[in-house]
Design a protein around this motif. Sequence first.
Motif, PDB file in Angstrom:
ATOM      1  N   ALA A 116      28.232  24.951  36.700  1.00 44.67           N
ATOM      2  CA  ALA A 116      29.503  25.377  37.049  1.00 44.67           C
ATOM      3  C   ALA A 116      29.332  26.734  37.833  1.00 44.67           C
ATOM      4  O   ALA A 116      29.925  27.026  39.007  1.00 44.67           O
ATOM      5  N   GLU A 117      28.573  27.611  36.918  1.00 43.70           N
ATOM      6  CA  GLU A 117      28.567  28.948  37.522  1.00 43.70           C
ATOM      7  C   GLU A 117      27.751  28.918  39.000  1.00 43.70           C
ATOM      8  O   GLU A 117      28.123  29.883  39.833  1.00 43.70           O
ATOM      9  N   ALA A 118      26.963  27.998  39.009  1.00 37.80           N
ATOM     10  CA  ALA A 118      26.181  27.974  40.470  1.00 37.80           C
ATOM     11  C   ALA A 118      27.303  27.504  41.474  1.00 37.80           C
ATOM     12  O   ALA A 118      26.687  27.160  42.724  1.00 37.80           O
ATOM     13  N   GLY A 119      28.211  27.009  41.265  1.00 37.11           N
ATOM     14  CA  GLY A 119      29.211  26.279  42.163  1.00 37.11           C
ATOM     15  C   GLY A 119      29.011  24.934  42.492  1.00 37.11           C
ATOM     16  O   GLY A 119      29.283  24.566  43.644  1.00 37.11           O
ATOM     17  N   VAL A 120      28.393  24.264  41.537  1.00 33.56           N
ATOM     18  CA  VAL A 120      28.129  22.830  41.722  1.00 33.56           C
ATOM     19  C   VAL A 120      29.217  21.780  41.384  1.00 33.56           C
ATOM     20  O   VAL A 120      29.657  22.308  40.150  1.00 33.56           O
ATOM     21  N   ASN A 121      29.786  21.216  42.225  1.00 30.55           N
ATOM     22  CA  ASN A 121      30.848  20.401  41.938  1.00 30.55           C
ATOM     23  C   ASN A 121      30.300  19.174  40.938  1.00 30.55           C
ATOM     24  O   ASN A 121      30.143  18.121  41.768  1.00 30.55           O
ATOM     25  N   VAL A 122      30.279  19.030  39.751  1.00 30.76           N
ATOM     26  CA  VAL A 122      29.716  17.790  39.273  1.00 30.76           C
ATOM     27  C   VAL A 122      31.062  16.874  39.111  1.00 30.76           C
ATOM     28  O   VAL A 122      32.174  17.129  38.744  1.00 30.76           O
ATOM     29  N   ASP A 123      30.509  15.608  39.482  1.00 32.42           N
ATOM     30  CA  ASP A 123      31.733  14.441  39.450  1.00 32.42           C
ATOM     31  C   ASP A 123      31.410  13.713  38.138  1.00 32.42           C
ATOM     32  O   ASP A 123      31.967  13.899  37.228  1.00 32.42           O
ATOM     33  N   MET A 124      30.713  12.517  38.236  1.00 28.16           N
ATOM     34  CA  MET A 124      30.598  11.640  37.325  1.00 28.16           C
ATOM     35  C   MET A 124      29.765  12.031  36.177  1.00 28.16           C
ATOM     36  O   MET A 124      28.427  12.757  36.847  1.00 28.16           O
ATOM     37  N   ILE A 125      29.668  11.798  35.005  1.00 27.52           N
ATOM     38  CA  ILE A 125      28.607  12.288  33.930  1.00 27.52           C
ATOM     39  C   ILE A 125      28.512  10.837  32.948  1.00 27.52           C
ATOM     40  O   ILE A 125      29.317  10.605  32.728  1.00 27.52           O
ATOM     41  N   VAL A 126      27.031  10.689  33.048  1.00 28.26           N
ATOM     42  CA  VAL A 126      26.762   9.896  31.904  1.00 28.26           C
ATOM     43  C   VAL A 126      25.596  10.202  30.815  1.00 28.26           C
ATOM     44  O   VAL A 126      24.792  10.747  31.529  1.00 28.26           O
ATOM     45  N   GLN A 127      25.763   9.842  29.708  1.00 28.09           N
ATOM     46  CA  GLN A 127      24.784  10.510  28.758  1.00 28.09           C
ATOM     47  C   GLN A 127      24.161   9.172  28.078  1.00 28.09           C
ATOM     48  O   GLN A 127      25.134   8.352  27.550  1.00 28.09           O
TER      49      GLN A 127
END
Length: 419
Positions: free
Chosen positions: A288-299
Amino acid sequence: MPILVMKFGGTSVADPGRIHAAAEKVRAEVARGHDVIVIVSAMAGRTNELVGWVNETSPLYDAREYDAVVSSGENVTAGLMALTLQEMDVPARSWQGWQVPIHTTSAHGAARIEGIDRAAIDAKFAEGFRVAVIAGFQGLSPEGRITTLGRGGSDTTAVAFAAAFDAIRCDIYTDVDGIYTTDPRISAKARKLTRISFEEMLELASLGAKVLQTRSVELAMRYKVRLRVLSSFEDTAENSGTLVCDEDEIMESKVVSGVAHSRDEAKLTLVTVEDRPGIAAAIFGPLAEAGVNVDMIVQNISEQAEGRDPREVTDMTFSCPTDQVSRARKALEDAQARGDIRFDRLEVDTEVSKVSVVGIGMRSHAGVAARMFAALAADGVNIKVIATSEIKISVLIDRRYMELAVQALHDAFGLDKID
Ligand code: ADP
Ligand code: ASP
Ligand code: MG
């Protein structure tokens, strides 16, 4: 006098001839008794060219300088539009974002409008000027620097002006004659909608239907702006195009109203991450700090936990736009170097796309996911990641199947047929 906002996108101001055609539409509205606020984009292709030059010069660029460069396309079209109107004897003046000023946050490259100073424009209308031309996409940060509102941001400039000036309507002129059930450039069977709800348009926009910027729909919904999308290439009548409006103004009720796609997605997997409380925060905080727009997340449970207790490691997969992959990689490698996270490998797949179905009818209908997955399976499309919300289902798939998937889903949900 009633104020009308008219926004012209890149292809609608692609050259002096197109600007002239757009100005004719503005003149017609002035003749009908409106004062007009015109919002212009940069000429078609110009912003891409500017972004390309920035990337060529500095791949992990300083976002303040990115904004200084990429905001410039709109300055040219705003001046040319004002000149064209003056040549038609329509009193017009242009403003760049900082001149209005349009106050924004300092989130360079993705700033949000916080307020618009009306005074200078009100004063010009009071002097007898009939048209204010505003360079879209740009604003002024609290630090006094030029900002931009994210790609497609002129739509948001337009809606923000419509709200600030209590405009009777905000007309978004573009290269298609309305909002369709899916991108008409991908499916010949796409059908034009006469109306669409704010909620559905918000989802479609955020899932990649670039006909309107997401934030513009959000603002229109909040401030009850009457928002219309129509073609600058055709003669326009009172009821042309598509109206974005409240749910209760809509008669048509399909379970799924539209299919959206986002072509340039990337899937990143951190393989065998040490699993402990706080690990997700340690990964996604730096992103987030690097300005990356993360969308889907799977663990997932790690398949490759050689020599280690599988309960102590996990695989973390997420998606983001392809042009943010190098930022994401650097943020994760830096976090690993600091010892904040430990992982064996970062796998990156930049050949994926996201395809989504959207509809408010999903709230009350079961089985939409099953139908979607069956339609994709019938065409041999493998699903890599799934995400759902109340009114949408999205899947990440190989990019080479994207168009096929959009068409299959459009057919599966009967979107080519009118009820
Ligand atoms: P502008 O330069 O006028 O802002 P954009 O290229 O940003 O235009 O947006 C218009 C484009 O959006 C269309 O050319 C079309 O390909 C695309 N699009 C994607 N999804 C849809 C949809 N559901 N309905 C209409 N157009 C769509
Ligand atoms: N010119 C900017 C872009 O291409 C803003 C816009 O067209 O809305 O993203
Ligand atoms: Mg646009």
